[in-house]
Design a protein around this motif. Structure first.
Motif, PDB file in Angstrom:
ATOM      1  N   HIS A 110      36.886  49.295  43.172  1.00 14.11           N
ATOM      2  CA  HIS A 110      35.288  49.282  43.485  1.00 14.11           C
ATOM      3  C   HIS A 110      35.238  48.207  44.668  1.00 14.11           C
ATOM      4  O   HIS A 110      36.117  47.380  44.846  1.00 14.11           O
ATOM      5  CB  HIS A 110      34.869  48.722  42.112  1.00 14.11           C
ATOM      6  N   GLU A 111      34.119  48.133  45.379  1.00 18.60           N
ATOM      7  CA  GLU A 111      33.605  47.128  46.394  1.00 18.60           C
ATOM      8  C   GLU A 111      33.624  45.849  45.678  1.00 18.60           C
ATOM      9  O   GLU A 111      33.229  45.709  44.571  1.00 18.60           O
ATOM     10  CB  GLU A 111      32.449  47.534  46.992  1.00 18.60           C
ATOM     11  N   SER A 112      34.199  44.877  46.308  1.00 21.12           N
ATOM     12  CA  SER A 112      33.979  43.602  45.757  1.00 21.12           C
ATOM     13  C   SER A 112      32.906  42.719  45.948  1.00 21.12           C
ATOM     14  O   SER A 112      31.965  43.379  46.974  1.00 21.12           O
ATOM     15  CB  SER A 112      35.211  42.556  46.297  1.00 21.12           C
ATOM     16  N   LEU A 113      32.365  41.878  45.289  1.00 15.94           N
ATOM     17  CA  LEU A 113      31.436  40.929  45.389  1.00 15.94           C
ATOM     18  C   LEU A 113      31.579  40.254  46.643  1.00 15.94           C
ATOM     19  O   LEU A 113      30.592  39.538  47.483  1.00 15.94           O
ATOM     20  CB  LEU A 113      31.066  40.039  44.461  1.00 15.94           C
ATOM     21  N   LEU A 114      32.834  39.953  47.272  1.00 15.22           N
ATOM     22  CA  LEU A 114      33.281  39.272  48.507  1.00 15.22           C
ATOM     23  C   LEU A 114      33.641  40.303  49.555  1.00 15.22           C
ATOM     24  O   LEU A 114      34.219  41.449  49.241  1.00 15.22           O
ATOM     25  CB  LEU A 114      34.491  38.478  48.159  1.00 15.22           C
ATOM     26  N   ASP A 115      33.148  39.950  50.968  1.00 19.82           N
ATOM     27  CA  ASP A 115      33.690  40.924  52.000  1.00 19.82           C
ATOM     28  C   ASP A 115      35.113  40.452  52.278  1.00 19.82           C
ATOM     29  O   ASP A 115      35.550  39.791  51.535  1.00 19.82           O
ATOM     30  CB  ASP A 115      33.047  40.711  53.098  1.00 19.82           C
ATOM     31  N   ARG A 116      35.673  41.276  53.113  1.00 18.60           N
ATOM     32  CA  ARG A 116      37.298  41.128  53.612  1.00 18.60           C
ATOM     33  C   ARG A 116      37.399  39.665  53.914  1.00 18.60           C
ATOM     34  O   ARG A 116      38.499  39.202  53.406  1.00 18.60           O
ATOM     35  CB  ARG A 116      37.576  42.147  54.712  1.00 18.60           C
ATOM     36  N   GLU A 117      36.577  38.986  54.720  1.00 18.23           N
ATOM     37  CA  GLU A 117      36.945  37.793  55.272  1.00 18.23           C
ATOM     38  C   GLU A 117      36.996  36.904  54.087  1.00 18.23           C
ATOM     39  O   GLU A 117      37.745  35.863  54.134  1.00 18.23           O
ATOM     40  CB  GLU A 117      36.116  37.482  56.574  1.00 18.23           C
ATOM     41  N   GLN A 118      36.032  36.985  53.297  1.00 15.86           N
ATOM     42  CA  GLN A 118      35.603  36.118  52.416  1.00 15.86           C
ATOM     43  C   GLN A 118      36.855  36.185  51.300  1.00 15.86           C
ATOM     44  O   GLN A 118      37.596  35.089  50.775  1.00 15.86           O
ATOM     45  CB  GLN A 118      34.477  36.377  51.543  1.00 15.86           C
ATOM     46  N   THR A 119      37.524  37.094  51.023  1.00 13.36           N
ATOM     47  CA  THR A 119      38.540  37.531  50.068  1.00 13.36           C
ATOM     48  C   THR A 119      39.894  36.855  50.617  1.00 13.36           C
ATOM     49  O   THR A 119      40.577  36.430  50.096  1.00 13.36           O
ATOM     50  CB  THR A 119      38.779  39.070  50.071  1.00 13.36           C
ATOM     51  N   ARG A 120      40.062  36.951  52.196  1.00 10.40           N
ATOM     52  CA  ARG A 120      41.140  36.178  52.781  1.00 10.40           C
ATOM     53  C   ARG A 120      40.889  34.908  52.486  1.00 10.40           C
ATOM     54  O   ARG A 120      42.101  34.131  52.180  1.00 10.40           O
ATOM     55  CB  ARG A 120      41.089  36.505  54.212  1.00 10.40           C
ATOM     56  N   LEU A 121      39.959  34.171  52.863  1.00  8.72           N
ATOM     57  CA  LEU A 121      39.846  32.895  52.273  1.00  8.72           C
ATOM     58  C   LEU A 121      40.024  32.444  50.852  1.00  8.72           C
ATOM     59  O   LEU A 121      40.608  31.351  50.900  1.00  8.72           O
ATOM     60  CB  LEU A 121      38.360  32.360  52.758  1.00  8.72           C
ATOM     61  N   LEU A 122      39.588  33.247  50.265  1.00 12.81           N
ATOM     62  CA  LEU A 122      39.856  32.820  48.676  1.00 12.81           C
ATOM     63  C   LEU A 122      41.438  32.993  48.255  1.00 12.81           C
ATOM     64  O   LEU A 122      41.833  32.048  47.611  1.00 12.81           O
ATOM     65  CB  LEU A 122      39.029  33.915  47.944  1.00 12.81           C
ATOM     66  N   ALA A 123      41.934  33.820  48.987  1.00 13.80           N
ATOM     67  CA  ALA A 123      43.434  34.219  48.650  1.00 13.80           C
ATOM     68  C   ALA A 123      44.178  32.753  49.281  1.00 13.80           C
ATOM     69  O   ALA A 123      44.955  32.438  48.523  1.00 13.80           O
ATOM     70  CB  ALA A 123      44.016  35.202  49.425  1.00 13.80           C
ATOM     71  N   GLN A 124      43.801  32.352  50.442  1.00 17.23           N
ATOM     72  CA  GLN A 124      44.483  31.039  50.990  1.00 17.23           C
ATOM     73  C   GLN A 124      44.114  30.005  49.982  1.00 17.23           C
ATOM     74  O   GLN A 124      45.113  29.146  49.758  1.00 17.23           O
ATOM     75  CB  GLN A 124      43.868  30.918  52.327  1.00 17.23           C
ATOM     76  N   ARG A 125      42.976  29.813  49.483  1.00 17.07           N
ATOM     77  CA  ARG A 125      42.674  28.691  48.524  1.00 17.07           C
ATOM     78  C   ARG A 125      43.495  28.738  47.190  1.00 17.07           C
ATOM     79  O   ARG A 125      43.746  27.747  46.835  1.00 17.07           O
ATOM     80  CB  ARG A 125      41.050  28.929  48.299  1.00 17.07           C
ATOM     81  N   LEU A 126      43.702  29.970  46.860  1.00 17.74           N
ATOM     82  CA  LEU A 126      44.427  30.013  45.509  1.00 17.74           C
ATOM     83  C   LEU A 126      45.717  29.762  45.398  1.00 17.74           C
ATOM     84  O   LEU A 126      46.393  29.271  44.681  1.00 17.74           O
ATOM     85  CB  LEU A 126      44.265  31.660  44.996  1.00 17.74           C
ATOM     86  N   VAL A 127      46.508  29.844  46.806  1.00 18.67           N
ATOM     87  CA  VAL A 127      47.756  29.454  46.777  1.00 18.67           C
ATOM     88  C   VAL A 127      47.999  27.937  47.452  1.00 18.67           C
ATOM     89  O   VAL A 127      49.320  27.654  47.671  1.00 18.67           O
ATOM     90  CB  VAL A 127      48.728  30.386  47.782  1.00 18.67           C
ATOM     91  N   ALA A 128      46.847  27.425  47.839  1.00 17.36           N
ATOM     92  CA  ALA A 128      47.117  25.899  48.343  1.00 17.36           C
ATOM     93  C   ALA A 128      47.470  25.101  47.074  1.00 17.36           C
ATOM     94  O   ALA A 128      46.910  25.290  45.851  1.00 17.36           O
ATOM     95  CB  ALA A 128      45.594  25.509  49.016  1.00 17.36           C
ATOM     96  N   PRO A 129      48.000  23.906  47.359  1.00  9.14           N
ATOM     97  CA  PRO A 129      48.584  22.939  46.525  1.00  9.14           C
ATOM     98  C   PRO A 129      47.473  22.692  45.533  1.00  9.14           C
ATOM     99  O   PRO A 129      47.774  22.260  44.151  1.00  9.14           O
ATOM    100  CB  PRO A 129      49.240  21.951  47.175  1.00  9.14           C
ATOM    101  N   GLU A 130      46.191  22.641  45.940  1.00  8.98           N
ATOM    102  CA  GLU A 130      45.127  21.896  45.019  1.00  8.98           C
ATOM    103  C   GLU A 130      44.893  22.924  43.695  1.00  8.98           C
ATOM    104  O   GLU A 130      44.555  22.390  42.626  1.00  8.98           O
ATOM    105  CB  GLU A 130      43.740  21.951  45.716  1.00  8.98           C
ATOM    106  N   LEU A 131      45.354  24.252  43.709  1.00 10.04           N
ATOM    107  CA  LEU A 131      44.929  24.942  42.878  1.00 10.04           C
ATOM    108  C   LEU A 131      46.543  25.518  42.089  1.00 10.04           C
ATOM    109  O   LEU A 131      46.893  25.588  41.195  1.00 10.04           O
ATOM    110  CB  LEU A 131      44.356  26.244  43.046  1.00 10.04           C
TER     111      LEU A 131
END
Length: 707
Positions: free
Chosen positions: A521-542
């Motif tokens: 299904h389509e996400s609540l985030l667009d493609r660029e927002q999903t990319r930024l979230l992916a980067q945030r998830l693997v950053a050391p803060e999380l």
């Protein structure tokens, strides 16, 4: 249920009320406000809830047993045999010749069984090697076998004594740290009996003891064991109840098979097979059934503290194991449909039970009733895609329609907050709208539309339109721009102000759900927002290196042991692995999967509900959480889901298709999964080291589509 001082309230259906203080204790009184010259009497400190991170816990619903690694039940903390939430036996302390065996080893052999080994030197023995070994084989159901072996050169003549006792205490009191005095014992046949106001406990032994000391609660045998010989005794612990009323849920009965297939995992990374096998074994120990529906199995939330039905957790466990068949999903859905809230003034029809769950130091609570109600629709729709027969789906569709109706009634300013409160209260006292709740509502609306359309019910287009409008509102109001490119807000305050917390709950935005033809299904985030979230998830803060922290390590309120304030919760990391892989962020998915596998190896393949979000350091294992459930249904199912998601099997059984889209990065190397079930038939797939899939077994009625 969780220890009252360590964890917030979360609902377990049918559990007794949480005990948060002694009945004779009022609220804690401090010195503020006391009349001048007077001092208030000191309030007795509450006892510490028992820590269980070192306990050996056997589980076979509705029974469990817990002790330290030495195998002795000493009556303190969680120690004991339990059944239906009652401690049947608190003490079982073994001595041979007046000595406790030297503990050598104590570990689970399966979720339901444990083995403890100790050694005893004979008095006067000049040989430094112990002549006697004492093996204790324990089953959660209350059976313990003690085996004494003599490997020395001379006969062993000495007494074996087992001291027994119980308080027949409810687990809710024990969770809060309270311990009642032991009840007086009475001689009973080949053992002892204790009687309380509601329950009685009986321990019987075979062979019968040579002496029974009821006052001391001791069974005694005078042993004479020749060199090379062994002697054994089997003890049975049973609970008798004088309570009237509905029978409590039971476990998986004799002759009722496990509600999933028996998969085989072969991979270049051997940790994956161990993790899947032991996770399914753990989940099997948590299976309950209502007494009048013995084949409708569902999972308890976890042991020891939440050993009962928590609807949201049961639905997650059923959903995440759908690749192994739809029987657990069907049993869970039917059990919960019987528990849906009926129509009544001031109550929302179709709501599933659930209380507020603490949201951590920076976020508001979440309503587990809301989560479960929305998830009900998703589990039904996805079980249908995996092969739940049409007739069974049709039987459950009215319950899904009631859940959708509850969603329609629960909107505030176009967003979903807490479906469990009446509409007037939601309007008069609005609460924050959390990001993951919007993702769950969006997915439920799209899944509901598919079900309604396929079964000729009205409303499909209305729900698709509502989901599209929610996407627009979410992208406009839930996005926070910052120097890193931006991130989704964890929630919106009642005034519309974004809540900037960076938390693992954002992974739910990646969980878009299984759609027609195996698509997403389509996400609540667009493609660029999903990319930024992916980067945030693997950053050391999380990313702690062991999995995702529930709260960013940059937060001033970060606590690596905070269960929503920084600890690692397994199932959210598993959702991130699957969601990132599906969205094309496979390197990030592989990074998080490596953390789970590494943690799983340290926990011997039995991941607890959570563990500390300390940064991974070479040479140091993950730090256990003292109050985590072990096993926990959602972490066990999540571990299975993380591994299986890499094969990318996405079926549409009603459409006669199955899409196979594996992770091209092949983070486990070559991966072969056999024993899956699609459309009720065996399904096997192999993924090469370069990420190419080959379906090796499937129903001839399925059209295979590969990417």
């Amino acid at each position: 249920m969780r220890p009252a001082q360590a964890m917030p309230a979360e609902s377990v259906v049918g559990a007794p009320p949480r005990l948060v203080g002694r009945p004779d204790q009022g609220p804690a009184a401090g010195p503020a406000g006391a009349p001048v010259g007077q001092s208030r009497p000191a309030t007795p400190p509450r006892p510490q809830p028992p820590a269980v991170h070192h306990a050996v816990i056997c589980v076979n619903a509705p029974a469990m047993a817990a002790s330290g690694p030495d195998g002795q039940l000493r009556g303190h903390g969680l120690n004991g045999f339990y059944r239906n939430g009652v401690r049947v036996l608190a003490r079982m302390e073994l001595r041979l010749g007046g000595m406790e065996p030297l503990p050598l080893q104590g570990a689970l052999t399966s979720t339901a069984e444990a083995r403890f080994l100790g050694a005893v030197r004979l008095p006067g023995d000049l040989d430094p090697d112990p002549a006697l070994t004492v093996e204790r084989l324990r089953h959660a159901d209350g059976v313990e076998t003690v085996v004494v072996r003599n490997t020395g050169p001379r006969p062993a003549r000495l007494p074996l004594e087992i001291a027994l006792g119980t308080d027949l205490g409810p687990v809710t009191e024990i969770a809060a740290g309270y311990r009642q005095p032991d009840l007086p014992g009475q001689v009973h046949s080949a053992g002892l009996r204790w009687t309380g106001p509601v329950h009685s406990a009986v321990v019987s032994a075979q062979p019968s003891p040579h002496a029974v000391l009821a006052g001391a609660g001791v069974l005694r045998w005078d042993l004479e064991i020749q060199p090379g010989a062994r002697w054994s005794v089997e003890l049975h612990t049973e609970l008798e109840s004088a309570a009237t009323g509905p029978r409590p849920p039971g476990g998986r009965g004799t002759g009722v098979p496990l509600p999933w297939s028996d998969p085989e995992v072969r991979s270049d990374d051997a940790r994956a097979a161990v993790l899947v096998s032991r996770s399914l074994d753990a989940l099997g120990g948590l299976l309950f059934a209502d007494p009048d529906r013995p084949t409708d199995l569902y999972s308890a939330s976890g042991a020891p503290w939440r050993f009962g039905l928590a609807p949201a957790d049961a639905l997650w466990a059923a959903r995440l194991t759908l690749p192994l068949g739809t029987r657990l999903a069907a049993g869970t859905l039917r059990a919960l449909a019987r528990r849906q809230q009926p129509a009544a003034p001031g109550r929302t029809e179709g709501l599933l039970p659930g209380a507020l769950r603490h949201g951590g130091p920076e976020l508001p609570p979440t309503c587990t009733a809301t989560e479960a109600t929305l998830l009900f629709v998703t589990v039904l729709a996805e079980a249908w895609r995996w092969g739940l027969p049409r007739a069974e789906v049709a039987e459950l569709l009215p319950a899904a329609e009631r859940a959708l109706a509850a969603l329609r009634e629960g909107l505030v300013d176009g967003f979903v907050t807490d479906l469990g409160r009446p509409a007037e209260e939601r309007s008069a006292h609005p609460v924050a709208a959390r990001a993951e709740v919007q993702a769950q509502a969006h997915r439920a609306a799209l899944h509901g539309a598919e079900l309604l359309e396929a079964f000729g019910r009205p409303g499909a287009e209305e729900w698709r339109g509502w989901a599209a409008a929610l996407r627009g509102r979410f992208r406009e109001r839930f996005w926070i721009d910052d120097l890193s490119g931006g991130r989704p807000a964890a929630g919106l305050a009642p005034g519309g102000q974004p809540l900037p917390a960076v938390a693992s709950s954002l992974v739910h935005l990646l969980d878009t759900g299984l759609a027609v033809d195996g698509g997403r299904h389509e996400s609540l985030l667009d493609r660029e927002q999903t990319r930024l979230l992916a980067q945030r998830l693997v950053a050391p803060e999380l990313d702690s290196g062991w999995g995702l922290r529930t709260l960013s390590a940059k937060s001033p309120r970060f606590n690596p042991l905070g269960h929503r304030g920084g600890a690692v919760r397994v199932h959210e990391t598993a959702l991130a692995v699957a969601g990132l892989a599906e969205a094309g962020h496979e390197n990030e998915a592989g990074t998080l999967l490596e953390g789970l596998l590494a943690a799983g190896a340290h926990f011997e393949g039995r991941l607890p509900e959570m563990y500390a979000g300390e940064q991974r350091t070479p040479g140091f294992p993950p730090v256990p959480h003292p109050a985590a459930c072990r096993p926990a249904a959602v972490s066990a199912a999540g571990a299975v889901h993380a591994v299986f998601s890499l094969a990318g099997v996405r079926p549409d059984a009603p459409g006669g298709r199955v899409l196979v889209r594996p992770a091209s990065t092949a983070p486990l190397g070559e991966l072969e999964l056999t024993g899956l079930r699609v459309a009720g038939e065996p399904f096997s797939v192999r993924v090469s080291r370069i990420g190419v899939a080959m379906v090796e077994e499937a129903s001839t009625d399925l059209q295979l589509v590969a990417h």
